[in-house]
Design a protein around this motif. Structure first.
Motif, mmCIF file in Angstrom:
data_model
loop_
_atom_site.group_PDB
_atom_site.id
_atom_site.type_symbol
_atom_site.label_atom_id
_atom_site.label_comp_id
_atom_site.label_asym_id
_atom_site.label_seq_id
_atom_site.Cartn_x
_atom_site.Cartn_y
_atom_site.Cartn_z
ATOM 1 N N MET A 59 0.845 -1.069 0.045
ATOM 2 C CA MET A 59 -0.183 -0.124 0.033
ATOM 3 C C MET A 59 0.715 1.279 -0.035
ATOM 4 O O MET A 59 2.065 1.263 0.692
ATOM 5 N N LEU A 60 0.284 2.141 -0.666
ATOM 6 C CA LEU A 60 0.952 3.615 -0.461
ATOM 7 C C LEU A 60 0.978 4.339 0.656
ATOM 8 O O LEU A 60 -0.119 4.292 1.273
ATOM 9 N N ASP A 61 1.946 5.040 1.067
ATOM 10 C CA ASP A 61 1.766 5.738 2.279
ATOM 11 C C ASP A 61 1.735 7.159 2.043
ATOM 12 O O ASP A 61 2.503 7.995 1.491
ATOM 13 N N MET A 62 0.539 7.526 2.273
ATOM 14 C CA MET A 62 -0.069 8.706 1.735
ATOM 15 C C MET A 62 -1.515 9.097 2.624
ATOM 16 O O MET A 62 -2.218 8.072 2.946
ATOM 17 N N SER A 63 -1.608 10.450 2.764
ATOM 18 C CA SER A 63 -2.832 10.519 3.510
ATOM 19 C C SER A 63 -3.685 11.310 2.535
ATOM 20 O O SER A 63 -3.521 12.132 1.528
ATOM 21 N N ARG A 64 -5.043 10.393 2.465
ATOM 22 C CA ARG A 64 -6.055 10.954 1.667
ATOM 23 C C ARG A 64 -7.121 11.563 2.034
ATOM 24 O O ARG A 64 -8.317 11.013 2.219
ATOM 25 N N THR A 65 -6.902 12.930 2.584
ATOM 26 C CA THR A 65 -7.806 13.461 2.987
ATOM 27 C C THR A 65 -7.905 15.000 2.316
ATOM 28 O O THR A 65 -7.027 15.412 1.867
ATOM 29 N N ALA A 66 -8.974 15.673 2.749
ATOM 30 C CA ALA A 66 -9.297 16.840 2.033
ATOM 31 C C ALA A 66 -10.191 17.710 2.757
ATOM 32 O O ALA A 66 -11.259 17.103 3.223
ATOM 33 N N THR A 67 -10.188 19.010 2.887
ATOM 34 C CA THR A 67 -11.349 19.903 3.390
ATOM 35 C C THR A 67 -11.558 21.033 2.397
ATOM 36 O O THR A 67 -10.282 21.895 2.077
ATOM 37 N N VAL A 68 -12.619 21.236 1.997
ATOM 38 C CA VAL A 68 -12.890 22.209 0.970
ATOM 39 C C VAL A 68 -14.097 23.173 1.490
ATOM 40 O O VAL A 68 -15.024 22.647 1.648
ATOM 41 N N THR A 69 -13.825 24.287 1.368
ATOM 42 C CA THR A 69 -15.140 25.245 1.420
ATOM 43 C C THR A 69 -15.464 26.027 0.385
ATOM 44 O O THR A 69 -14.461 26.506 -0.347
ATOM 45 N N ARG A 70 -16.561 26.064 0.052
ATOM 46 C CA ARG A 70 -17.165 26.667 -1.308
ATOM 47 C C ARG A 70 -18.357 27.763 -0.792
ATOM 48 O O ARG A 70 -19.158 27.352 -0.359
ATOM 49 N N THR A 71 -18.051 29.040 -1.144
ATOM 50 C CA THR A 71 -18.922 30.115 -0.603
ATOM 51 C C THR A 71 -19.487 30.944 -1.885
ATOM 52 O O THR A 71 -18.573 31.376 -2.627
ATOM 53 N N THR A 72 -20.787 30.944 -2.077
ATOM 54 C CA THR A 72 -21.194 31.827 -3.229
ATOM 55 C C THR A 72 -22.504 32.649 -2.723
ATOM 56 O O THR A 72 -22.602 32.473 -1.225
ATOM 57 N N SER A 73 -23.078 33.498 -3.474
ATOM 58 C CA SER A 73 -24.024 34.345 -2.830
ATOM 59 C C SER A 73 -25.210 33.348 -2.591
ATOM 60 O O SER A 73 -26.492 33.914 -1.962
ATOM 61 N N GLU A 74 -25.331 32.058 -3.240
ATOM 62 C CA GLU A 74 -26.391 31.179 -2.918
ATOM 63 C C GLU A 74 -26.161 30.012 -1.847
ATOM 64 O O GLU A 74 -27.098 29.547 -1.068
ATOM 65 N N THR A 75 -24.734 29.697 -1.851
ATOM 66 C CA THR A 75 -24.528 28.688 -0.650
ATOM 67 C C THR A 75 -23.342 28.723 -0.111
ATOM 68 O O THR A 75 -22.487 29.585 -0.406
ATOM 69 N N ASP A 76 -23.244 28.112 1.110
ATOM 70 C CA ASP A 76 -21.684 28.237 1.961
ATOM 71 C C ASP A 76 -21.862 26.810 2.355
ATOM 72 O O ASP A 76 -22.500 26.290 3.102
ATOM 73 N N ILE A 77 -20.508 25.904 1.893
ATOM 74 C CA ILE A 77 -20.685 24.619 1.879
ATOM 75 C C ILE A 77 -19.027 24.273 2.350
ATOM 76 O O ILE A 77 -18.327 24.789 1.769
ATOM 77 N N THR A 78 -18.943 23.420 3.622
ATOM 78 C CA THR A 78 -17.641 22.649 3.775
ATOM 79 C C THR A 78 -17.820 21.265 3.703
ATOM 80 O O THR A 78 -18.477 20.878 4.478
ATOM 81 N N VAL A 79 -17.013 20.668 2.936
ATOM 82 C CA VAL A 79 -17.252 19.263 3.039
ATOM 83 C C VAL A 79 -15.439 18.701 3.381
ATOM 84 O O VAL A 79 -14.231 19.049 2.892
ATOM 85 N N THR A 80 -15.511 17.895 4.336
ATOM 86 C CA THR A 80 -14.214 17.087 4.857
ATOM 87 C C THR A 80 -14.441 15.838 4.600
ATOM 88 O O THR A 80 -15.207 15.255 4.655
ATOM 89 N N LEU A 81 -13.307 15.175 3.616
ATOM 90 C CA LEU A 81 -13.250 13.892 3.135
ATOM 91 C C LEU A 81 -12.134 13.297 3.790
ATOM 92 O O LEU A 81 -11.022 13.740 3.706
ATOM 93 N N ASP A 82 -12.234 11.712 4.097
ATOM 94 C CA ASP A 82 -11.189 11.032 4.289
ATOM 95 C C ASP A 82 -11.529 9.617 3.745
ATOM 96 O O ASP A 82 -12.419 8.923 4.280
ATOM 97 N N LEU A 83 -10.726 9.392 2.713
ATOM 98 C CA LEU A 83 -11.013 7.896 1.782
ATOM 99 C C LEU A 83 -10.693 6.821 2.432
ATOM 100 O O LEU A 83 -10.839 5.590 2.118
ATOM 101 N N ASP A 84 -9.739 6.836 3.761
ATOM 102 C CA ASP A 84 -9.454 5.731 4.321
ATOM 103 C C ASP A 84 -9.930 5.605 5.778
ATOM 104 O O ASP A 84 -9.331 4.629 6.484
ATOM 105 N N THR A 85 -11.223 6.028 6.007
ATOM 106 C CA THR A 85 -11.765 5.933 7.544
ATOM 107 C C THR A 85 -13.234 5.797 7.403
ATOM 108 O O THR A 85 -13.733 6.081 5.982
ATOM 109 N N THR A 86 -13.851 5.231 8.004
ATOM 110 C CA THR A 86 -15.201 5.561 7.958
ATOM 111 C C THR A 86 -15.682 5.907 9.349
ATOM 112 O O THR A 86 -17.036 6.012 9.377
ATOM 113 N N SER A 87 -15.292 7.124 9.929
ATOM 114 C CA SER A 87 -15.609 7.789 10.796
ATOM 115 C C SER A 87 -16.371 8.975 10.135
ATOM 116 O O SER A 87 -15.465 9.909 9.537
ATOM 117 N N TYR A 88 -17.435 9.112 10.342
ATOM 118 C CA TYR A 88 -18.121 10.611 9.682
ATOM 119 C C TYR A 88 -19.251 11.165 10.863
ATOM 120 O O TYR A 88 -19.393 10.491 11.443
#
Length: 198
Positions: free
Chosen positions: A1-30
């Protein structure tokens, strides 16, 4: 297996929406999604559970108009987070496919984490009726279009049986999740492309 962290947090804000997504491809904790739209929360919860990924979504949107902007922008933000979490995509399985039944409904999703965005969405040509808490299969199409465009996914969605929107949407989301679960798995040390990159 590759040694890497496969995580990300992205925030997208517009005049219509404000969204933050945090993603971890290698856990089932949510955490249970909080978007202000009950059925969208339910679908994001199903996506995380059946893809077996860590996912947190916090969002607000102009629901007083209708849910289109919130649902589409959530797909966009999730796609951006998935792109970041996948990195150069080296070693991933790349392809995924799943059939999911839900009572009278049967959905089939095939996807390729190719870096090339394309969505073929068969349910829009069929007689799917009703909505689920204000969410229709057309809203789902826009969610998946945002996801595919911003994560570079080729995705084909087929509805083999079913007419009622709640079952159709939920079966498709679960099929997407199970196909994605297979596609993001790291199964080698090599790039899954003859081009040498995705």
């Amino acid at each position: 297996m590759l040694d890497m962290s496969r995580t990300a947090t992205v925030t997208r804000t517009t005049s219509e929406t404000d969204i933050t997504v945090t993603l971890d491809l290698d856990t089932t904790s949510y955490e249970h999604p909080q978007t202000g739209h009950g059925f969208l929360d339910h679908m994001l919860d199903a996506l995380a559970r059946h893809a077996r990924i860590g996912l947190t979504v916090r969002a607000t949107g102009d629901l007083h108009i209708e849910p289109h902007h919130l649902i589409e922008d959530t797909g966009i933000t999730l796609g951006q987070a998935l792109t970041q979490a996948l990195g150069d995509r080296k070693g991933i399985e790349r392809y995924g496919s799943a059939f999911v039944p839900m009572d009278e409904t049967l959905a089939h999703v095939v996807l390729d984490l190719s870096g090339r965005a394309h969505l073929a969405f068969e349910p829009e040509t069929l007689n799917v009726w009703g909505d689920a808490g204000g969410m229709t299969h057309y809203h789902l199409r826009e969610f998946l279009r945002g996801l595919c465009n911003h994560a570079g996914i080729t995705m084909h969605v087929r509805l083999l049986a079913g007419r009622e929107a709640h079952h159709v949407i939920e079966a498709i989301v679960k099929a997407v999740a199970r196909a994605l679960r297979d596609a993001v798995q790291v199964t080698s040390q090599t790039m899954p492309s003859t081009k040498g990159s995705l």
